[in-house]
Design a protein around this motif. Structure first.
Motif, PDB file in Angstrom:
ATOM      1  N   TRP A 126       0.831  -1.201   0.000  1.00 35.11           N
ATOM      2  CA  TRP A 126       0.000   0.000   0.000  1.00 35.11           C
ATOM      3  C   TRP A 126       0.864   1.249   0.000  1.00 35.11           C
ATOM      4  O   TRP A 126       1.851   1.335   0.721  1.00 35.11           O
ATOM      5  CB  TRP A 126      -0.907  -0.008   1.222  1.00 35.11           C
ATOM      6  CG  TRP A 126      -1.823   1.189   1.313  1.00 35.11           C
ATOM      7  CD1 TRP A 126      -2.781   1.551   0.423  1.00 35.11           C
ATOM      8  CD2 TRP A 126      -1.863   2.159   2.365  1.00 35.11           C
ATOM      9  NE1 TRP A 126      -3.434   2.693   0.858  1.00 35.11           N
ATOM     10  CE2 TRP A 126      -2.887   3.087   2.054  1.00 35.11           C
ATOM     11  CE3 TRP A 126      -1.140   2.336   3.557  1.00 35.11           C
ATOM     12  CZ2 TRP A 126      -3.201   4.174   2.870  1.00 35.11           C
ATOM     13  CZ3 TRP A 126      -1.460   3.408   4.379  1.00 35.11           C
ATOM     14  CH2 TRP A 126      -2.473   4.307   4.037  1.00 35.11           C
ATOM     15  N   ASN A 127       0.495   2.234  -0.820  1.00 36.18           N
ATOM     16  CA  ASN A 127       1.213   3.503  -0.895  1.00 36.18           C
ATOM     17  C   ASN A 127       0.350   4.585  -0.251  1.00 36.18           C
ATOM     18  O   ASN A 127      -0.662   4.988  -0.823  1.00 36.18           O
ATOM     19  CB  ASN A 127       1.507   3.860  -2.356  1.00 36.18           C
ATOM     20  CG  ASN A 127       2.253   5.175  -2.499  1.00 36.18           C
ATOM     21  OD1 ASN A 127       2.477   5.895  -1.522  1.00 36.18           O
ATOM     22  ND2 ASN A 127       2.634   5.502  -3.722  1.00 36.18           N
ATOM     23  N   PRO A 128       0.721   5.065   0.926  1.00 36.10           N
ATOM     24  CA  PRO A 128      -0.123   6.037   1.637  1.00 36.10           C
ATOM     25  C   PRO A 128      -0.213   7.394   0.965  1.00 36.10           C
ATOM     26  O   PRO A 128      -1.048   8.221   1.351  1.00 36.10           O
ATOM     27  CB  PRO A 128       0.547   6.143   3.013  1.00 36.10           C
ATOM     28  CG  PRO A 128       1.957   5.736   2.793  1.00 36.10           C
ATOM     29  CD  PRO A 128       1.923   4.695   1.712  1.00 36.10           C
ATOM     30  N   THR A 129       0.623   7.648  -0.049  1.00 33.85           N
ATOM     31  CA  THR A 129       0.566   8.928  -0.753  1.00 33.85           C
ATOM     32  C   THR A 129      -0.100   8.808  -2.118  1.00 33.85           C
ATOM     33  O   THR A 129      -0.127   9.772  -2.884  1.00 33.85           O
ATOM     34  CB  THR A 129       1.974   9.523  -0.922  1.00 33.85           C
ATOM     35  OG1 THR A 129       2.777   8.642  -1.718  1.00 33.85           O
ATOM     36  CG2 THR A 129       2.643   9.730   0.421  1.00 33.85           C
ATOM     37  N   TYR A 130      -0.636   7.623  -2.411  1.00 34.75           N
ATOM     38  CA  TYR A 130      -1.425   7.441  -3.633  1.00 34.75           C
ATOM     39  C   TYR A 130      -2.891   7.467  -3.225  1.00 34.75           C
ATOM     40  O   TYR A 130      -3.325   6.700  -2.360  1.00 34.75           O
ATOM     41  CB  TYR A 130      -1.087   6.112  -4.315  1.00 34.75           C
ATOM     42  CG  TYR A 130      -1.951   5.809  -5.515  1.00 34.75           C
ATOM     43  CD1 TYR A 130      -1.833   6.558  -6.683  1.00 34.75           C
ATOM     44  CD2 TYR A 130      -2.892   4.786  -5.473  1.00 34.75           C
ATOM     45  CE1 TYR A 130      -2.627   6.285  -7.788  1.00 34.75           C
ATOM     46  CE2 TYR A 130      -3.693   4.504  -6.575  1.00 34.75           C
ATOM     47  CZ  TYR A 130      -3.558   5.255  -7.726  1.00 34.75           C
ATOM     48  OH  TYR A 130      -4.352   4.988  -8.814  1.00 34.75           O
ATOM     49  N   GLN A 180      -5.519   8.425   6.108  1.00 34.85           N
ATOM     50  CA  GLN A 180      -5.305   8.949   4.756  1.00 34.85           C
ATOM     51  C   GLN A 180      -6.433   9.893   4.355  1.00 34.85           C
ATOM     52  O   GLN A 180      -6.208  10.876   3.628  1.00 34.85           O
ATOM     53  CB  GLN A 180      -5.201   7.799   3.741  1.00 34.85           C
ATOM     54  CG  GLN A 180      -4.717   8.280   2.368  1.00 34.85           C
ATOM     55  CD  GLN A 180      -4.855   7.234   1.284  1.00 34.85           C
ATOM     56  OE1 GLN A 180      -5.928   6.663   1.111  1.00 34.85           O
ATOM     57  NE2 GLN A 180      -3.782   6.994   0.555  1.00 34.85           N
ATOM     58  N   LEU A 181      -7.649   9.620   4.824  1.00 35.30           N
ATOM     59  CA  LEU A 181      -8.772  10.497   4.490  1.00 35.30           C
ATOM     60  C   LEU A 181      -8.567  11.915   5.016  1.00 35.30           C
ATOM     61  O   LEU A 181      -9.096  12.874   4.445  1.00 35.30           O
ATOM     62  CB  LEU A 181     -10.075   9.922   5.035  1.00 35.30           C
ATOM     63  CG  LEU A 181     -10.656   8.728   4.279  1.00 35.30           C
ATOM     64  CD1 LEU A 181     -11.859   8.172   5.023  1.00 35.30           C
ATOM     65  CD2 LEU A 181     -11.043   9.129   2.860  1.00 35.30           C
ATOM     66  N   ASP A 182      -7.810  12.071   6.107  1.00 34.59           N
ATOM     67  CA  ASP A 182      -7.589  13.401   6.671  1.00 34.59           C
ATOM     68  C   ASP A 182      -6.742  14.281   5.745  1.00 34.59           C
ATOM     69  O   ASP A 182      -6.779  15.512   5.866  1.00 34.59           O
ATOM     70  CB  ASP A 182      -6.901  13.294   8.034  1.00 34.59           C
ATOM     71  CG  ASP A 182      -7.825  12.709   9.097  1.00 34.59           C
ATOM     72  OD1 ASP A 182      -9.059  12.826   8.934  1.00 34.59           O
ATOM     73  OD2 ASP A 182      -7.314  12.140  10.081  1.00 34.59           O
TER      74      ASP A 182
END
Length: 387
Positions: free
Chosen positions: A88-92, A128-130
């Motif tokens: 998983w890429n938290p910046t994608y 990530q939604l934040d």
């Protein structure tokens, strides 16, 4: 019952393609066991996890340890021991990638809330939604950067049930989060609802720059059945956990009842729904009754009625659709397992969103986007008929 025993029992069935098969067990577990025998791909993609949830629902209802273990192990295999979603890429930023959060939360909760790695992975998705890209009015982009300032009905299902369930578990008093959840629906309703048919267009571009965007509303030009199916299910799922005392609850319930009316009116005499639902396209050359949305609508109606969100009259609508699915889309293979037919492979707003585009996309056999929701619907139908 072990999977091997299930498959062996199914081998005695007489194969009859495209005719209502005589079940040797509930259709939900029959379809779920059949998919295990096909060795489906397990990954973080939303299709895999919609299918996994279907298997989990069937297993939970019928207390099938083999199926439930499969679904649990599939989710666990996606998370490292330290709680990181593998790959998983938290910046994608893509709302599709949040769908796995539902599966993580289900097994964390149902297995005693002890598996910290599942909670950690879900929390990372929630955080990530934040920082997620938003339209000027606060809607989550469907994907960054491909669909800047666009909201799709599909994305509401991918993110909102997870967002709402997470909030109900960990931040039930977070009014800001609850208001943000309903805002996503408010924006979709404002821009894509057709007040005549009570159906919704596939999506909208708040910047109105897409080639398909309506110059006034930003909406795409057509009602695509699976997008409406995703949205219908999202409303039902979010209302399961949304606080009734919040003013947003009444708005969400209003959106649901209005949509339920529109979908019922759009139902074909066969019991199913057309790929392109807006007039004058039902019955037009190239259009057809599509299976994934038929399953989604059936599930949403049955769960909505069971949980008190919708009037019981909609069970007749759902029952007619269910009968069609068994007759038309459930196929018995020569080895006694089931296959799922009639699901359109994809529907996107990355082109011109024309009628010709939608009807030109091919069908996909054993597509989790249809088979998963069929299992959702079958479990609800089986609960209804045995209650």
């Amino acid at each position: 019952m072990h999977l091997e025993a299930v498959i062996l029992a199914l081998l005695t069935c007489t194969p009859t393609a495209y005719a209502a098969p005589k079940p040797t067990q509930p259709y939900s577990t029959w379809m779920a066991s059949s998919f295990l025998s096909k060795k489906p791909v397990i990954n973080r993609h939303y299709v895999s996890n919609v299918l996994g949830e279907g298997i989990q629902k069937a297993a939970t209802l019928h207390k099938n340890a083999t199926l439930l273990s499969y679904a649990s192990n599939a989710i666990s295999s996606l998370v490292s021991t330290n709680g990181t979603l593998i790959g998983w890429n938290p910046t994608y930023y893509s709302l599709d990638d949040l769908r796995v959060g539902n599966n993580l939360l289900f097994f964390w909760d149902s297995q005693g809330r002890k598996d910290e790695k599942l909670k950690t992975a879900a929390t990372a998705l929630r955080k990530q939604l934040d920082r997620y890209p938003r339209t000027p009015t606060g809607g989550f982009w469907h994907r960054d950067p491909a669909y800047k300032n666009q909201m799709w009905l599909d994305g509401i299902y991918m993110a909102s049930p997870f967002y709402a369930t997470y909030t109900s578990y960990f931040e039930p008093a977070n009014t800001t989060a609850w208001n943000d959840i309903v805002l996503q629906f408010d924006l979709i309703e404002e821009h894509t609802r057709n007040s005549t048919s009570n159906l919704l267009y596939h999506g909208y571009d708040e910047a109105k720059k897409a080639v398909w965007a309506n110059p006034v509303t930003g909406a795409s030009p057509h009602v695509w059945d699976r997008a409406v199916g995703w949205y219908f299910m999202a409303l039902v799922e979010v209302l399961q956990v949304y606080p009734k005392e919040n003013p947003g609850y009444a708005r969400l319930k209003g959106y649901l009842t209005t949509l339920a009316d529109g979908v019922k009116k759009a139902q074909d005499v066969s019991g199913g729904w057309w790929l392109v639902m807006d007039e004058p396209y039902p019955g037009m050359k190239g259009n057809y009754i599509e299976s994934s949305a038929t399953a989604m609508f059936t599930y949403a109606y049955l769960k909505g009625v069971r949980t008190g969100l919708l009037d019981a009259k909609y069970r007749d609508t759902a029952s007619k659709a269910y009968d069609l699915m068994i007759e038309k889309f459930v196929k018995v293979e020569t080895n006694g397992t089931l296959s799922w037919e009639g699901t359109v492979e994809v529907g996107s707003l990355n082109g011109d969103a024309s009628y010709e585009y939608y009807i030109g996309v091919g069908l996909s056999e054993n597509d989790g986007k249809g088979a998963g929701p069929f299992m959702f619907a079958a479990t609800e139908y089986e609960m209804w008929k045995t209650s």
